[in-house]
Write a protein that holds these residues in place. Structure first.
Motif, PDB file in Angstrom:
ATOM      1  N   MET A 115       5.865  -7.371   5.492  1.00 24.21           N
ATOM      2  CA  MET A 115       5.704  -7.241   4.041  1.00 24.21           C
ATOM      3  C   MET A 115       5.309  -5.811   3.668  1.00 24.21           C
ATOM      4  O   MET A 115       4.518  -5.190   4.359  1.00 24.21           O
ATOM      5  CB  MET A 115       4.600  -8.188   3.561  1.00 24.21           C
ATOM      6  N   GLU A 116       5.869  -5.350   2.577  1.00 28.99           N
ATOM      7  CA  GLU A 116       5.492  -4.023   2.099  1.00 28.99           C
ATOM      8  C   GLU A 116       5.093  -4.097   0.636  1.00 28.99           C
ATOM      9  O   GLU A 116       5.602  -4.919  -0.117  1.00 28.99           O
ATOM     10  CB  GLU A 116       6.645  -3.032   2.286  1.00 28.99           C
ATOM     11  N   GLN A 117       4.171  -3.201   0.288  1.00 27.56           N
ATOM     12  CA  GLN A 117       3.664  -3.204  -1.065  1.00 27.56           C
ATOM     13  C   GLN A 117       3.995  -1.851  -1.698  1.00 27.56           C
ATOM     14  O   GLN A 117       3.845  -0.803  -1.050  1.00 27.56           O
ATOM     15  CB  GLN A 117       2.143  -3.387  -0.993  1.00 27.56           C
ATOM     16  N   ARG A 118       4.452  -1.854  -2.941  1.00 28.89           N
ATOM     17  CA  ARG A 118       4.728  -0.582  -3.612  1.00 28.89           C
ATOM     18  C   ARG A 118       3.433  -0.041  -4.198  1.00 28.89           C
ATOM     19  O   ARG A 118       2.750  -0.725  -4.963  1.00 28.89           O
ATOM     20  CB  ARG A 118       5.779  -0.769  -4.709  1.00 28.89           C
ATOM     21  N   LEU A 119       3.079   1.170  -3.792  1.00 24.24           N
ATOM     22  CA  LEU A 119       1.814   1.764  -4.216  1.00 24.24           C
ATOM     23  C   LEU A 119       2.035   3.218  -4.627  1.00 24.24           C
ATOM     24  O   LEU A 119       3.018   3.844  -4.231  1.00 24.24           O
ATOM     25  CB  LEU A 119       0.810   1.762  -3.053  1.00 24.24           C
ATOM     26  N   GLY A 120       1.102   3.738  -5.391  1.00 29.17           N
ATOM     27  CA  GLY A 120       1.086   5.171  -5.656  1.00 29.17           C
ATOM     28  C   GLY A 120      -0.030   5.789  -4.835  1.00 29.17           C
ATOM     29  O   GLY A 120      -1.193   5.459  -5.034  1.00 29.17           O
ATOM     30  N   LEU A 121       0.333   6.611  -3.876  1.00 25.91           N
ATOM     31  CA  LEU A 121      -0.687   7.169  -2.980  1.00 25.91           C
ATOM     32  C   LEU A 121      -0.424   8.639  -2.673  1.00 25.91           C
ATOM     33  O   LEU A 121       0.725   9.081  -2.620  1.00 25.91           O
ATOM     34  CB  LEU A 121      -0.690   6.417  -1.631  1.00 25.91           C
ATOM     35  N   GLU A 122      -1.496   9.349  -2.412  1.00 27.34           N
ATOM     36  CA  GLU A 122      -1.363  10.679  -1.810  1.00 27.34           C
ATOM     37  C   GLU A 122      -0.848  10.494  -0.398  1.00 27.34           C
ATOM     38  O   GLU A 122      -1.187   9.507   0.263  1.00 27.34           O
ATOM     39  CB  GLU A 122      -2.747  11.311  -1.641  1.00 27.34           C
ATOM     40  N   ALA A 123      -0.123  11.471   0.107  1.00 27.63           N
ATOM     41  CA  ALA A 123       0.309  11.395   1.505  1.00 27.63           C
ATOM     42  C   ALA A 123      -0.913  11.266   2.416  1.00 27.63           C
ATOM     43  O   ALA A 123      -0.870  10.580   3.436  1.00 27.63           O
ATOM     44  CB  ALA A 123       1.119  12.627   1.873  1.00 27.63           C
ATOM     45  N   SER A 124      -2.021  11.923   2.058  1.00 27.50           N
ATOM     46  CA  SER A 124      -3.239  11.870   2.888  1.00 27.50           C
ATOM     47  C   SER A 124      -3.737  10.446   3.027  1.00 27.50           C
ATOM     48  O   SER A 124      -4.052   9.980   4.129  1.00 27.50           O
ATOM     49  CB  SER A 124      -4.350  12.715   2.262  1.00 27.50           C
ATOM     50  N   ILE A 125      -3.821   9.759   1.883  1.00 26.77           N
ATOM     51  CA  ILE A 125      -4.327   8.382   1.896  1.00 26.77           C
ATOM     52  C   ILE A 125      -3.319   7.471   2.589  1.00 26.77           C
ATOM     53  O   ILE A 125      -3.691   6.570   3.357  1.00 26.77           O
ATOM     54  CB  ILE A 125      -4.592   7.881   0.451  1.00 26.77           C
ATOM     55  N   ALA A 126      -2.044   7.749   2.350  1.00 21.08           N
ATOM     56  CA  ALA A 126      -1.001   6.939   2.985  1.00 21.08           C
ATOM     57  C   ALA A 126      -1.104   7.045   4.501  1.00 21.08           C
ATOM     58  O   ALA A 126      -1.018   6.041   5.222  1.00 21.08           O
ATOM     59  CB  ALA A 126       0.374   7.399   2.500  1.00 21.08           C
ATOM     60  N   ILE A 127      -1.320   8.247   4.996  1.00 20.62           N
ATOM     61  CA  ILE A 127      -1.451   8.432   6.441  1.00 20.62           C
ATOM     62  C   ILE A 127      -2.672   7.674   6.949  1.00 20.62           C
ATOM     63  O   ILE A 127      -2.612   6.942   7.948  1.00 20.62           O
ATOM     64  CB  ILE A 127      -1.540   9.934   6.803  1.00 20.62           C
ATOM     65  N   ALA A 128      -3.799   7.826   6.261  1.00 22.71           N
ATOM     66  CA  ALA A 128      -5.022   7.140   6.698  1.00 22.71           C
ATOM     67  C   ALA A 128      -4.810   5.629   6.719  1.00 22.71           C
ATOM     68  O   ALA A 128      -5.231   4.942   7.651  1.00 22.71           O
ATOM     69  CB  ALA A 128      -6.184   7.512   5.781  1.00 22.71           C
ATOM     70  N   GLU A 129      -4.129   5.111   5.697  1.00 21.83           N
ATOM     71  CA  GLU A 129      -3.893   3.665   5.624  1.00 21.83           C
ATOM     72  C   GLU A 129      -3.013   3.177   6.778  1.00 21.83           C
ATOM     73  O   GLU A 129      -3.263   2.120   7.343  1.00 21.83           O
ATOM     74  CB  GLU A 129      -3.257   3.300   4.273  1.00 21.83           C
ATOM     75  N   VAL A 130      -1.993   3.948   7.131  1.00 25.67           N
ATOM     76  CA  VAL A 130      -1.151   3.467   8.237  1.00 25.67           C
ATOM     77  C   VAL A 130      -1.854   3.645   9.586  1.00 25.67           C
ATOM     78  O   VAL A 130      -1.673   2.830  10.490  1.00 25.67           O
ATOM     79  CB  VAL A 130       0.270   4.105   8.273  1.00 25.67           C
ATOM     80  N   GLU A 180     -11.589  11.683   5.296  1.00 32.25           N
ATOM     81  CA  GLU A 180     -12.549  10.987   4.431  1.00 32.25           C
ATOM     82  C   GLU A 180     -12.161   9.514   4.297  1.00 32.25           C
ATOM     83  O   GLU A 180     -12.993   8.624   4.420  1.00 32.25           O
ATOM     84  CB  GLU A 180     -12.569  11.626   3.028  1.00 32.25           C
ATOM     85  N   HIS A 181     -10.882   9.291   4.055  1.00 28.10           N
ATOM     86  CA  HIS A 181     -10.451   7.914   3.853  1.00 28.10           C
ATOM     87  C   HIS A 181     -10.577   7.099   5.140  1.00 28.10           C
ATOM     88  O   HIS A 181     -10.978   5.934   5.108  1.00 28.10           O
ATOM     89  CB  HIS A 181      -9.015   7.866   3.312  1.00 28.10           C
ATOM     90  N   LEU A 182     -10.279   7.725   6.254  1.00 34.20           N
ATOM     91  CA  LEU A 182     -10.449   7.020   7.529  1.00 34.20           C
ATOM     92  C   LEU A 182     -11.919   6.677   7.771  1.00 34.20           C
ATOM     93  O   LEU A 182     -12.235   5.586   8.254  1.00 34.20           O
ATOM     94  CB  LEU A 182      -9.884   7.851   8.680  1.00 34.20           C
ATOM     95  N   SER A 183     -12.812   7.598   7.439  1.00 30.79           N
ATOM     96  CA  SER A 183     -14.254   7.291   7.617  1.00 30.79           C
ATOM     97  C   SER A 183     -14.658   6.115   6.740  1.00 30.79           C
ATOM     98  O   SER A 183     -15.450   5.277   7.147  1.00 30.79           O
ATOM     99  CB  SER A 183     -15.162   8.461   7.270  1.00 30.79           C
ATOM    100  N   GLU A 184     -14.093   6.063   5.525  1.00 27.35           N
ATOM    101  CA  GLU A 184     -14.395   4.931   4.638  1.00 27.35           C
ATOM    102  C   GLU A 184     -13.903   3.625   5.231  1.00 27.35           C
ATOM    103  O   GLU A 184     -14.607   2.611   5.211  1.00 27.35           O
ATOM    104  CB  GLU A 184     -13.726   5.127   3.270  1.00 27.35           C
ATOM    105  N   LEU A 185     -12.696   3.668   5.771  1.00 26.25           N
ATOM    106  CA  LEU A 185     -12.125   2.445   6.356  1.00 26.25           C
ATOM    107  C   LEU A 185     -12.971   1.960   7.531  1.00 26.25           C
ATOM    108  O   LEU A 185     -13.167   0.761   7.725  1.00 26.25           O
ATOM    109  CB  LEU A 185     -10.679   2.691   6.806  1.00 26.25           C
TER     110      LEU A 185
END
Lengths: 309, 99, 391
Positions: free
Chosen positions: C1-16, C38-43
């Motif tokens: 499943m994929e979700q359509r989102l608006g993301l910075e490439a930075s956040i997108a990388i951290a999420e994947v 930063e986003h990875l530390s949050e996760l």
């Protein structure tokens, strides 16, 4: 033989993880310290080594003196690599990807790799609180590259980059106190040790392995080649280093300092400097100056003993 | 485990140039560095093991044939003389190697 | 499943990276990489990512920690930029020599001095020869996709090498874009657990990183050269598998309207998207221009390049860095070398553009295409040109 129950020698663990056939110089007390330390730590140990004597003499492909997992990445990063090994093992055990077991993670480097080029990585690893042992094998100069001075070279020692000359006494700075720098990170265990006192060394290694969090061991490592010392004196010189105050043995356990080998009256420094070519050029006045400084340093240790700091 | 070659073809190198045979340095016979060898006088030796502990090569062992007495493995002994110097009963003498 | 989102490439990388279930993130903050870590530390802090975040005291230690973690078999990610990448330089060579499949996202930024936090490719061009697989993303979707793919490739037992995903600082790191974010199940169906080729293990002790005396060193370098070159096969194969799994296709060399082109421009990274816009406009005006976009930089995809360039008479190469006192543009110099022995080779025109965050507007690309036409008409190859330089 002083300071050692001779009959206890047989009690030393026999689990040798660093084999004969290594290429250390004749009479190298550093390689002796490495062997003794790993006899204590045993098979469940992983080592990250800095570039330096011990790396070169133990790991020329396809020969390794190690029979425990060992990795060498670069010169200045042994503490960082070791901290990575520790973090990796912890998370893999937490996630159930490997069986939970106690594995001693060791970072090791010489004085150059610790006091000079590696001090940043060391400070970072100690501050982050990794459950690891960092061991500085201090032979008081860059021996592997040909006896250049480090910040751990003692005052007055002649090295190839602090040569004694017509207008120089050799090294003109005082030995950097990395042990106290490590202690300033408020880690649970810090100690100086010496292979000349193998049971004291063994006890400190056991404590370092036992504490949760970083432990720092600063190990005196006599270098006959670099110090221009008769190889057979490599153990004796370590005792003289303690008895003259040139290398006092102490530990700081949870902030509390204890002198391991008490020396109420320090021996004349000449006893220590005379057998070593690196000090042979020193005149009496300079020796007296060093002696005074070592005495003051030893007094400082005595005053701190028992205090929590 | 198979031994690793000292002069491998590039296709024979271990993954990441790792050494996969633990303690393979045993094949370096460092004994040929030696110019003198230690000799134990069993009459004086108290079998304390101080020489065993202080040997930088880790090549002094309690002998199996001479019950309880230490001896140096001359395949590795570099002849540093520490054992003789540290022996509490001075039972070890060093003997020059002949060319 | 994929979700359509608006993301910075930075956040997108951290999420994947989170969906790749990494074990370790060891990183040091540097603009413009900061949002990734930063986003990875949050996760990690929220327990969404079961990993250890190792907040190292420098990039040198970041890469050193990564060597330690990967050496025990922990899936390892880091990210950096510019000075940070330069500080890692020494260890990058060792990570590849040790066959450690570390994945690193590089938020491309110019190197000091003068200090500049803005985008160009001078950081990565300095690291061409470190023995890593190096790939470029053009937008947030690609940055995320290629990060997932990087783990798959790095850990492929035929490869077992570190991979660098390049994505342009600010242009991508700090810009929110629409993208499809796959869920964890979808990512993990593509990325099996890692089974290391070698690792530190107390039950099977090995010595990693021994001394390479002259009798050994040459052979070790041939191994690296061979491995990285041969990685091309697994790269194409795993990109195809990625395409089947995620329905998004990536190729070592991408083209844009190149088939019947009279002139071609070679680009890398996010500015390719601006270039495509210019291609469309020129095509409307009747000029047959097209693009060759280098996605895979190491191993260099020579055959793909030859196919993409075909018989076009003039090829422009836009570099985002300068090799001082040398061949000027590092990418152009490699492309020229690639064509040197070819019977059929285009005239190659070098452009330097977008240094240190200098904007490269549509009009600059227009100027580059004009220059390519002039070269075609006159037959004269101009000296390398710095586009937008005040003179």
């Amino acid at each position: 033989m002083e300071g050692m129950n001779v009959f206890a020698a047989r009690l030393f663990p026999k689990d040798n993880r660093f084999v004969s056939g290594h290429r250390a110089c004749q009479g190298c007390a550093e390689v002796l310290a490495v062997r003794l330390i790993h006899q204590i730590l045993g098979r469940n140990t992983m080592v990250a080594s800095a570039t330096g004597c011990m790396e070169i003499i133990s790991s020329s492909y396809p020969d390794t003196a190690w029979s425990i997992p060992w990795i060498h990445v670069a010169f200045e990063n042994a503490a960082a690599v070791a901290s990575g090994i520790e973090a990796g093992l912890q998370i893999l055990m937490k996630k159930g990807r490997m069986p939970k077991r106690k594995i001693n993670v060791v970072g090791m480097a010489g004085d150059g790799g610790t006091a000079d080029i590696g001090i940043q990585a060391l400070s970072g690893a100690l501050e982050r609180g990794h459950d690891m042992i960092y061991i500085c094998y201090d032979n008081e100069a860059y021996m592997n590259t040909g006896v250049q001075r480090s910040s751990s070279t003692p005052y007055g020692a002649s090295t190839t980059t602090s040569p004694a000359g017509k207008i120089s006494i050799g090294q003109q700075t005082w030995k950097k106190n990395v042990t106290m720098i490590a202690a300033a990170h408020n880690i649970p265990y810090v100690a100086t040790a010496s292979p000349s006192y193998p049971f004291d060394l063994a006890e400190k290694v056991r404590k370092a392995a036992k504490v949760k969090g970083p432990a720092y061991l600063h190990v005196y490592s006599a270098c006959p080649t670099g110090w221009r010392l008769d190889p057979k004196l490599a153990i004796t010189i370590g005792r003289l280093a303690v008895q003259t105050g040139a290398f006092p043995l102490y530990e700081i356990e949870n902030g509390k300092l204890k002198i391991s080998v008490k020396t109420p009256k320090l021996r004349p420094l000449q006893d220590y400097t005379k057998p070593q070519g690196r000090f042979r050029h020193l005149d009496d006045a300079t020796i007296a100056e060093i002696e005074k400084r070592l005495f003051e340093e030893y007094q400082k240790l005595e005053r701190r003993e028992g205090l929590i700091f | 485990m198979a031994t690793q070659s000292a002069k491998p073809k590039w296709t024979e190198l271990a993954v990441g140039t790792a050494i996969t045979v633990p303690g393979s340095a045993r094949q370096n016979r460092t004994g040929d560095w030696r110019s003198s060898r230690p000799i134990w006088n069993h009459e004086e030796c108290i079998r304390c093991g101080v020489c065993v502990i202080f040997c930088p090569e880790g090549c002094i062992h309690f002998d199996q044939d001479q019950p309880g007495y230490p001896s140096a493995d001359l395949e590795y002994c570099k002849g540093c003389g520490i054992c003789a110097h540290e022996c509490p009963t001075a039972c070890i003498t060093t003997q020059e190697e002949e060319e | 499943m994929e979700q359509r989102l608006g993301l910075e490439a930075s956040i997108a990388i951290a999420e994947v990276v989170c969906r790749c279930d990494v074990d370790i993130v060891a990183a040091y903050p540097i603009t413009p990489q900061t949002h990734v870590v930063e986003h990875l530390s949050e996760l990690v802090a929220d327990g969404e990512l079961d990993a250890a975040f190792v907040p190292v005291e420098s990039e040198h230690s970041a890469m050193s920690v990564c060597c330690g973690t990967a050496a025990v078999g922990a899936r390892t990610f880091t990210s950096t930029a510019a000075q940070g990448l330069a500080l890692m330089h020494e260890i990058l060579f060792i990570a590849s020599a040790l066959r450690l499949p570390i994945v690193m996202a590089v938020a491309n930024r110019s190197l000091s001095g003068p200090i500049s936090i803005w985008n160009d490719h001078s950081d990565v061009m300095t690291e061409r020869d470190v023995g890593w697989v190096q790939i470029f993303a053009e937008n947030a979707q690609e940055a995320a996709d290629l990060t997932i793919w990087s783990f798959r490739l790095a850990e492929d037992r035929r490869v077992s090498l570190p991979v660098m995903v390049n994505f342009d600082g600010f242009i991508l790191t700090h810009t929110i874009e629409p993208m499809l974010m796959p869920d964890k199940e979808m990512v993990q169906a593509f990325l099996p657990p890692w089974e290391p080729l070698l690792k530190l293990d107390v039950d099977e002790p090995i010595s990693m990183g021994p001394v390479g005396i002259p009798d050994i060193y040459t052979e070790t370098k041939q191994v690296q050269q061979h491995l990285l070159t041969q990685a091309y096969g697994p790269i194409v194969e795993t990109l195809n598998e990625f395409a089947q799994h995620f329905k998004r296709t990536y190729k070592p060399i991408e083209t844009y309207r190149s088939d019947d082109a009279e002139v071609l421009l070679c680009t890398m990274g996010a500015l390719s998207e601006t270039a495509m816009e210019v291609v469309d406009r020129r095509r409307k005006q009747g000029q047959k221009v097209g693009l060759v976009r280098i996605r895979l930089w190491r191993p260099f995809p020579f055959e793909d390049l030859y196919r993409a360039v075909g018989n076009v008479p003039v090829l422009g190469v836009m570099d985002r860095a300068i090799s001082f006192g040398g061949p000027v543009g590092p990418v152009a110099s490699e492309i020229k070398a690639a064509f040197y022995h070819r019977e059929q080779r285009p005239k190659i025109v070098e452009f330097i553009a977008g240094l240190g965050g200098r904007d490269v507007p549509l009009s600059d690309f227009g100027r580059m295409f004009d220059s390519l036409y002039t070269t075609g008409e006159t037959g004269k190859i101009p000296a390398p040109t710095i586009i937008g330089l005040r003179e």
